[in-house]
Design a protein around this motif. Structure first.
Motif, PDB file in Angstrom:
ATOM      1  N   LEU A 177       0.581 -23.378 -39.636  1.00  0.00           N
ATOM      2  CA  LEU A 177      -0.227 -23.549 -39.465  1.00  0.00           C
ATOM      3  C   LEU A 177      -1.786 -23.663 -40.088  1.00  0.00           C
ATOM      4  CD1 LEU A 177      -0.553 -20.982 -36.116  1.00  0.00           C
ATOM      5  CD2 LEU A 177      -0.443 -23.853 -35.814  1.00  0.00           C
ATOM      6  N   LYS A 178      -0.914 -23.172 -41.322  1.00  0.00           N
ATOM      7  CA  LYS A 178      -2.420 -23.041 -42.239  1.00  0.00           C
ATOM      8  C   LYS A 178      -2.074 -24.162 -43.484  1.00  0.00           C
ATOM      9  CE  LYS A 178      -2.234 -19.363 -45.845  1.00  0.00           C
ATOM     10  NZ  LYS A 178      -1.799 -18.273 -46.359  1.00  0.00           N
ATOM     11  N   ARG A 179      -1.002 -24.293 -43.865  1.00  0.00           N
ATOM     12  CA  ARG A 179      -0.748 -24.994 -45.054  1.00  0.00           C
ATOM     13  C   ARG A 179      -0.317 -26.223 -44.430  1.00  0.00           C
ATOM     14  NH1 ARG A 179       1.186 -23.480 -50.087  1.00  0.00           N
ATOM     15  NH2 ARG A 179       1.643 -25.939 -51.634  1.00  0.00           N
ATOM     16  N   HIS A 180       0.037 -27.107 -43.733  1.00  0.00           N
ATOM     17  CA  HIS A 180       0.480 -27.962 -42.671  1.00  0.00           C
ATOM     18  C   HIS A 180       0.120 -28.110 -42.009  1.00  0.00           C
ATOM     19  CE1 HIS A 180       3.875 -28.437 -45.819  1.00  0.00           C
ATOM     20  NE2 HIS A 180       3.759 -27.436 -45.658  1.00  0.00           N
ATOM     21  N   ARG A 181      -1.797 -27.863 -41.529  1.00  0.00           N
ATOM     22  CA  ARG A 181      -2.835 -28.220 -40.467  1.00  0.00           C
ATOM     23  C   ARG A 181      -1.668 -29.915 -39.633  1.00  0.00           C
ATOM     24  NH1 ARG A 181      -6.423 -24.423 -40.494  1.00  0.00           N
ATOM     25  NH2 ARG A 181      -7.444 -26.091 -39.567  1.00  0.00           N
ATOM     26  N   SER A 182      -2.302 -30.703 -40.182  1.00  0.00           N
ATOM     27  CA  SER A 182      -2.152 -31.795 -39.038  1.00  0.00           C
ATOM     28  C   SER A 182      -0.161 -32.024 -39.502  1.00  0.00           C
ATOM     29  CB  SER A 182      -2.674 -33.308 -40.135  1.00  0.00           C
ATOM     30  OG  SER A 182      -1.887 -33.353 -41.522  1.00  0.00           O
ATOM     31  N   ALA A 183       0.527 -31.674 -40.012  1.00  0.00           N
ATOM     32  CA  ALA A 183       1.830 -31.773 -39.225  1.00  0.00           C
ATOM     33  C   ALA A 183       1.948 -31.464 -38.143  1.00  0.00           C
ATOM     34  CB  ALA A 183       2.355 -30.969 -40.111  1.00  0.00           C
ATOM     35  N   CYS A 184       3.062 -32.757 -37.439  1.00  0.00           N
ATOM     36  CA  CYS A 184       3.332 -33.013 -36.043  1.00  0.00           C
ATOM     37  C   CYS A 184       4.831 -32.018 -36.179  1.00  0.00           C
ATOM     38  CB  CYS A 184       3.444 -33.819 -35.401  1.00  0.00           C
ATOM     39  SG  CYS A 184       2.095 -34.709 -35.594  1.00  0.00           S
ATOM     40  N   VAL A 185       5.127 -31.059 -35.474  1.00  0.00           N
ATOM     41  CA  VAL A 185       6.834 -30.042 -35.292  1.00  0.00           C
ATOM     42  C   VAL A 185       6.296 -28.924 -33.907  1.00  0.00           C
ATOM     43  CG1 VAL A 185       7.263 -28.153 -36.917  1.00  0.00           C
ATOM     44  CG2 VAL A 185       5.736 -29.268 -38.507  1.00  0.00           C
ATOM     45  N   ASP A 186       8.182 -29.582 -33.848  1.00  0.00           N
ATOM     46  CA  ASP A 186       8.198 -29.007 -32.706  1.00  0.00           C
ATOM     47  C   ASP A 186       9.508 -27.559 -33.443  1.00  0.00           C
ATOM     48  OD1 ASP A 186       9.974 -27.663 -30.040  1.00  0.00           O
ATOM     49  OD2 ASP A 186      10.760 -29.850 -30.647  1.00  0.00           O
ATOM     50  N   TYR A 187       9.111 -26.448 -33.065  1.00  0.00           N
ATOM     51  CA  TYR A 187       9.235 -25.345 -34.019  1.00  0.00           C
ATOM     52  C   TYR A 187      10.153 -24.258 -32.895  1.00  0.00           C
ATOM     53  CZ  TYR A 187       8.723 -20.424 -35.730  1.00  0.00           C
ATOM     54  OH  TYR A 187       9.081 -19.035 -36.524  1.00  0.00           O
ATOM     55  N   LEU A 188      10.678 -24.142 -33.496  1.00  0.00           N
ATOM     56  CA  LEU A 188      11.529 -22.764 -33.188  1.00  0.00           C
ATOM     57  C   LEU A 188      12.111 -21.214 -33.808  1.00  0.00           C
ATOM     58  CD1 LEU A 188      13.378 -21.659 -30.244  1.00  0.00           C
ATOM     59  CD2 LEU A 188      15.322 -22.865 -30.707  1.00  0.00           C
ATOM     60  N   GLY A 189      12.020 -20.507 -33.707  1.00  0.00           N
ATOM     61  CA  GLY A 189      12.163 -19.160 -34.137  1.00  0.00           C
ATOM     62  C   GLY A 189      12.690 -18.300 -33.390  1.00  0.00           C
ATOM     63  N   THR A 190      14.299 -17.696 -34.020  1.00  0.00           N
ATOM     64  CA  THR A 190      14.607 -17.268 -33.336  1.00  0.00           C
ATOM     65  C   THR A 190      15.084 -15.626 -34.327  1.00  0.00           C
ATOM     66  OG1 THR A 190      16.863 -17.635 -34.519  1.00  0.00           O
ATOM     67  CG2 THR A 190      16.316 -18.701 -32.233  1.00  0.00           C
ATOM     68  N   ASP A 191      15.221 -14.462 -33.103  1.00  0.00           N
ATOM     69  CA  ASP A 191      15.269 -12.984 -34.502  1.00  0.00           C
ATOM     70  C   ASP A 191      16.023 -12.148 -33.082  1.00  0.00           C
ATOM     71  OD1 ASP A 191      14.273 -11.927 -36.728  1.00  0.00           O
ATOM     72  OD2 ASP A 191      14.103 -10.458 -35.707  1.00  0.00           O
ATOM     73  N   LEU A 192      17.031 -11.714 -34.189  1.00  0.00           N
ATOM     74  CA  LEU A 192      17.900 -10.445 -33.625  1.00  0.00           C
ATOM     75  C   LEU A 192      16.815  -9.297 -32.985  1.00  0.00           C
ATOM     76  CD1 LEU A 192      20.632  -9.694 -36.515  1.00  0.00           C
ATOM     77  CD2 LEU A 192      20.320 -11.748 -34.295  1.00  0.00           C
ATOM     78  N   SER A 193      15.468  -8.892 -32.809  1.00  0.00           N
ATOM     79  CA  SER A 193      15.229  -7.704 -33.073  1.00  0.00           C
ATOM     80  C   SER A 193      13.752  -8.455 -32.093  1.00  0.00           C
ATOM     81  CB  SER A 193      14.059  -7.655 -34.280  1.00  0.00           C
ATOM     82  OG  SER A 193      12.810  -6.675 -33.814  1.00  0.00           O
ATOM     83  N   GLU A 194      13.767  -7.601 -30.888  1.00  0.00           N
ATOM     84  CA  GLU A 194      12.664  -7.946 -30.102  1.00  0.00           C
ATOM     85  C   GLU A 194      11.337  -7.801 -29.797  1.00  0.00           C
ATOM     86  OE1 GLU A 194      12.105  -7.372 -25.068  1.00  0.00           O
ATOM     87  OE2 GLU A 194      13.897  -6.721 -25.537  1.00  0.00           O
ATOM     88  N   ALA A 195      11.245  -6.762 -30.980  1.00  0.00           N
ATOM     89  CA  ALA A 195       9.934  -6.195 -31.702  1.00  0.00           C
ATOM     90  C   ALA A 195       9.263  -6.566 -32.535  1.00  0.00           C
ATOM     91  CB  ALA A 195      10.195  -4.929 -32.392  1.00  0.00           C
ATOM     92  N   MET A 196      10.277  -7.598 -33.217  1.00  0.00           N
ATOM     93  CA  MET A 196       9.332  -8.593 -33.826  1.00  0.00           C
ATOM     94  C   MET A 196       9.607  -9.705 -32.950  1.00  0.00           C
ATOM     95  SD  MET A 196       9.734  -8.816 -37.312  1.00  0.00           S
ATOM     96  CE  MET A 196      10.701  -7.681 -38.397  1.00  0.00           C
ATOM     97  N   ILE A 197      10.462 -10.524 -31.768  1.00  0.00           N
ATOM     98  CA  ILE A 197       8.805 -11.541 -31.601  1.00  0.00           C
ATOM     99  C   ILE A 197       8.611 -10.985 -30.497  1.00  0.00           C
ATOM    100  CG2 ILE A 197      10.080 -13.269 -29.524  1.00  0.00           C
ATOM    101  CD1 ILE A 197      11.454 -13.603 -31.769  1.00  0.00           C
ATOM    102  N   ALA A 198       7.991  -9.494 -30.071  1.00  0.00           N
ATOM    103  CA  ALA A 198       7.294  -9.087 -29.161  1.00  0.00           C
ATOM    104  C   ALA A 198       5.734  -9.056 -30.114  1.00  0.00           C
ATOM    105  CB  ALA A 198       7.191  -8.051 -28.752  1.00  0.00           C
ATOM    106  N   GLN A 199       5.844  -9.185 -31.172  1.00  0.00           N
ATOM    107  CA  GLN A 199       4.978  -9.484 -32.534  1.00  0.00           C
ATOM    108  C   GLN A 199       4.353 -10.516 -33.140  1.00  0.00           C
ATOM    109  OE1 GLN A 199       3.019  -7.360 -33.530  1.00  0.00           O
ATOM    110  NE2 GLN A 199       4.002  -5.118 -33.156  1.00  0.00           N
ATOM    111  N   ALA A 200       5.388 -12.290 -32.523  1.00  0.00           N
ATOM    112  CA  ALA A 200       4.923 -13.386 -32.451  1.00  0.00           C
ATOM    113  C   ALA A 200       4.117 -14.009 -32.137  1.00  0.00           C
ATOM    114  CB  ALA A 200       6.262 -13.778 -32.403  1.00  0.00           C
ATOM    115  N   GLN A 201       3.004 -14.403 -32.472  1.00  0.00           N
ATOM    116  CA  GLN A 201       1.298 -15.125 -31.759  1.00  0.00           C
ATOM    117  C   GLN A 201       2.139 -16.740 -31.578  1.00  0.00           C
ATOM    118  OE1 GLN A 201      -1.079 -13.327 -31.375  1.00  0.00           O
ATOM    119  NE2 GLN A 201      -0.139 -12.230 -31.401  1.00  0.00           N
TER     120      GLN A 201
END
Length: 208
Positions: free
Chosen positions: A65-89
């Motif tokens: 969002l900061k470095r590639h502001r004009s890029a069109c991206v379909d992003y999927l983040g995966t992680d083992l930790s539910e606590a991590m994902i709870a922090q994701a914006q």
């Protein structure tokens, strides 16, 4: 193994929050140096889909969002930790769609997949078991990537440095050969970074 990794990073993020320390990097510049190299894989001139494996609290999305502001991206983040994902914006822009999922599997095929730092901390796992984990993860990323994937490793320590048992170091040449032989991939090392701190060196490997 996944349970041990999940517990480790959950403790980190609960202690340090959504910060570089929360995913075991020494500082944000160190973390973002790796993002710069990993994202060299991606062609942002057109719309892309991107898997972020071991996404933590979504720092790579914030970097996009900061470095590639004009890029069109379909992003999927995966992680083992539910606590991590709870922090994701979520994404704040319509041109970057984002979703986060808790789990070890990569649930879709995307144009590209990246993983930053997930091979660095092996904890109490044996070297042989950790090698199998890396091989499986690379295979999963290859299968989940139409155009290519990028990962990074800690480089081998010099003789003047003392190894930390919980950290994993690897020669990039070993994994270059592995990806070329197993996947028929064209592989290059994007950069060999040396930076002060616990994660002192990290080559970025790009099978494409």
């Amino acid at each position: 193994m996944h349970a041990e990794i999940e517990r480790y990073y959950t403790r980190k993020v609960l202690t340090h929050g959504a910060t570089a320390l929360g995913v075991d990097w020494t500082c944000q510049p160190t973390q973002e140096l790796r993002f710069v190299q990993l994202l060299k894989l991606c062609d942002f001139r057109k719309e892309i889909s991107l898997n972020d494996v071991g996404c933590g609290y979504g720092a790579l999305l914030a970097f996009l969002l900061k470095r590639h502001r004009s890029a069109c991206v379909d992003y999927l983040g995966t992680d083992l930790s539910e606590a991590m994902i709870a922090q994701a914006q979520p994404s704040s822009r319509p041109n970057i769609r984002a979703q986060f999922i808790v789990g070890s599997a990569i649930p879709r095929v995307a144009d590209y997949s990246v993983a930053s730092g997930i091979f660095n901390v092996k904890l109490a796992q044996s070297a042989a078991r950790w090698t199998l984990f890396i091989k499986k993860t690379l295979t999963d990323m290859n299968n989940a990537s139409r155009l290519g994937f990028a990962v990074n490793f800690l480089m081998p320590l010099g003789s003047e440095l003392q190894a930390i048992p919980a950290l994993s170091h690897a020669s990039p040449e070993i994994w270059m050969r592995y990806c070329a032989q197993q996947f028929g991939a064209k592989v290059r090392v994007a950069c060999r970074l040396r930076h002060a701190g616990v994660h002192a060196a990290c080559p970025t490997l790009m099978p494409v």
